[in-house]
Design a protein around this motif. Structure first.
Motif, PDB file in Angstrom:
ATOM      1  N   THR A  35       0.829  -1.205   0.000  1.00  8.02           N
ATOM      2  CA  THR A  35       0.000   0.000   0.000  1.00  8.02           C
ATOM      3  C   THR A  35       0.867   1.260   0.000  1.00  8.02           C
ATOM      4  O   THR A  35       0.547   2.247  -0.674  1.00  8.02           O
ATOM      5  N   THR A  36       1.966   1.234   0.722  1.00  6.59           N
ATOM      6  CA  THR A  36       2.887   2.376   0.729  1.00  6.59           C
ATOM      7  C   THR A  36       3.431   2.635  -0.666  1.00  6.59           C
ATOM      8  O   THR A  36       3.523   3.790  -1.109  1.00  6.59           O
ATOM      9  N   LEU A  81       2.132  10.131  -1.247  1.00  5.96           N
ATOM     10  CA  LEU A  81       3.339  10.226  -0.436  1.00  5.96           C
ATOM     11  C   LEU A  81       4.492  10.700  -1.313  1.00  5.96           C
ATOM     12  O   LEU A  81       4.607  10.295  -2.471  1.00  5.96           O
ATOM     13  N   LYS A  82       5.341  11.545  -0.734  1.00  2.35           N
ATOM     14  CA  LYS A  82       6.516  12.041  -1.453  1.00  2.35           C
ATOM     15  C   LYS A  82       7.715  11.158  -1.113  1.00  2.35           C
ATOM     16  O   LYS A  82       7.959  10.860   0.064  1.00  2.35           O
ATOM     17  N   PRO A  83       8.476  10.711  -2.110  1.00  4.65           N
ATOM     18  CA  PRO A  83       9.642   9.869  -1.824  1.00  4.65           C
ATOM     19  C   PRO A  83      10.635  10.567  -0.905  1.00  4.65           C
ATOM     20  O   PRO A  83      10.937  11.745  -1.088  1.00  4.65           O
ATOM     21  N   GLN A  84      11.131   9.831   0.083  1.00  2.18           N
ATOM     22  CA  GLN A  84      12.212  10.362   0.901  1.00  2.18           C
ATOM     23  C   GLN A  84      13.536  10.246   0.173  1.00  2.18           C
ATOM     24  O   GLN A  84      14.444  11.038   0.398  1.00  2.18           O
ATOM     25  N   SER A  85      13.636   9.242  -0.695  1.00  2.49           N
ATOM     26  CA  SER A  85      14.759   9.134  -1.626  1.00  2.49           C
ATOM     27  C   SER A  85      14.299   8.308  -2.811  1.00  2.49           C
ATOM     28  O   SER A  85      13.366   7.523  -2.720  1.00  2.49           O
ATOM     29  N   GLY A  86      14.940   8.524  -3.947  1.00  2.98           N
ATOM     30  CA  GLY A  86      14.538   7.843  -5.162  1.00  2.98           C
ATOM     31  C   GLY A  86      13.514   8.651  -5.949  1.00  2.98           C
ATOM     32  O   GLY A  86      13.140   9.768  -5.570  1.00  2.98           O
ATOM     33  N   THR A  87      13.058   8.066  -7.060  1.00  5.08           N
ATOM     34  CA  THR A  87      12.118   8.766  -7.933  1.00  5.08           C
ATOM     35  C   THR A  87      10.951   7.859  -8.338  1.00  5.08           C
ATOM     36  O   THR A  87      11.099   6.640  -8.423  1.00  5.08           O
ATOM     37  N   VAL A  88       9.818   8.503  -8.599  1.00  5.21           N
ATOM     38  CA  VAL A  88       8.629   7.829  -9.119  1.00  5.21           C
ATOM     39  C   VAL A  88       8.135   8.629 -10.311  1.00  5.21           C
ATOM     40  O   VAL A  88       7.959   9.849 -10.216  1.00  5.21           O
TER      41      VAL A  88
END
Length: 301
Positions: free
Chosen positions: A45-46, A55-62
């Motif tokens: 789900t996250t 949700l905004k990534p804390q690291s990485g990209t979507v």
């Protein structure tokens, strides 16, 4: 232009001390049915919430359709049909009011298709959401996700807790959408038999980490079950390359293996063991084997 609708690179997310996602890399090709499987709390789900831009990534990209879903919510969400696991629909509305309310957000809403789905799902326009059963809520939620004919469906446990007839309705709708119109579906589920039935590709998520991501046919072909017999009773199963899990006792054991057939056969021969039979495991059996193997590795670490 990329043929992947969703592209995720090194996505990580932590909630307090809990690592919900750890360097997840995932690509979902256009026109595929992509099944995301994992136990409760695995991070499914996250992951979906990051894809939806909740949700905004804390690291990485979507990236979804090449866009950042956090930076451009209208550009992404207008092209997604979403069914949440909670089926959170306004309880005071009737089905008719729910149609009109949702339709206002989607210029491409197809009223003819919506009515066709309503008939198939056996929903009545005058029914209030508050009176719907769990199965009816799932059907209504799926209808709203499908009726504007989005190029991407994101479904979180679409058939969880539902009776077989309702689950069949939902799966039929997914299959029909993809086959007839070439849309893309990403869905999470713990019902592995259904994932195996409809998916083109699968990913296994465990404690925020991807254990496997591959076309379904490759997953099924690369795993096999062997029944082996040892010349002498074995107090425990020996460590063998490629053996994920094993059951049995004494002379005869069943093992689920991941490739490396030649190495495994050579090792069994050295142990004076004979292969009695080879069969194909189901996706659920592969999933359980992978999870147990990951748990053993984690325990050793």
């Amino acid at each position: 232009m990329s043929t992947h609708v969703i592209e995720i690179e090194n996505l990580s997310r932590r909630f307090g001390k809990k690592q919900a996602l750890a360097n997840v890399c995932l690509s979902v090709p256009e026109g595929a049915v992509f099944g995301l499987v994992g136990e409760n709390g695995a991070g499914k789900t996250t992951l979906l919430k990051h894809i939806l831009g909740f949700l905004k990534p804390q690291s990485g990209t979507v990236r979804v359709f090449g866009l950042d879903p956090v930076a451009d919510p209208p550009g992404v969400l207008s092209r997604i049909g979403h069914l949440s696991e909670t089926r959170d629909l306004p309880p005071w509305m009737t089905i008719r009011e729910l149609f009109e309310f949702t339709r206002a957000f989607y210029p491409k809403w197809d009223p003819v298709y919506a009515e066709e789905l309503r008939m198939m799902f056996e929903l009545t326009m005058t029914q209030k959401v508050s009176t719907l059963s769990r199965g009816q809520l799932a059907r209504a939620g799926l209808l709203l996700a499908l009726a504007h004919r989005p190029p991407l469906l994101v479904l979180d446990e679409p058939s969880s807790g539902l009776d077989p007839l309702v689950r069949k309705d939902i799966l039929d709708a997914i299959i029909r959408t993809v086959v007839d119109e070439g849309r893309t579906v990403l869905f999470s589920s713990h019902l592995l038999d259904e994932v195996q039935r409809v998916s083109d590709q699968v990913a296994i998520l465990d404690q925020g980490q991807l254990l496997l991501t591959s076309p379904l046919d490759e997953v099924l072909v690369s795993h096999f079950r062997l029944t082996v017999s040892f010349a002498e009773p074995q107090p425990f199963f020996p460590q063998l390359t490629g053996a994920l899990t094993w059951t049995g006792s004494g002379k005869e054991w069943d093992i689920i293996c991941n490739g490396q057939r030649q190495e495994l056969e050579a090792a069994l021969k050295d142990l004076d063991a004979e292969i009695l039979a080879q069969t194909a495991p189901t996706l659920e059996e592969i999933f359980v084997a992978r999870m147990k193997s990951a748990a053993r590795s984690s325990f050793k670490d």
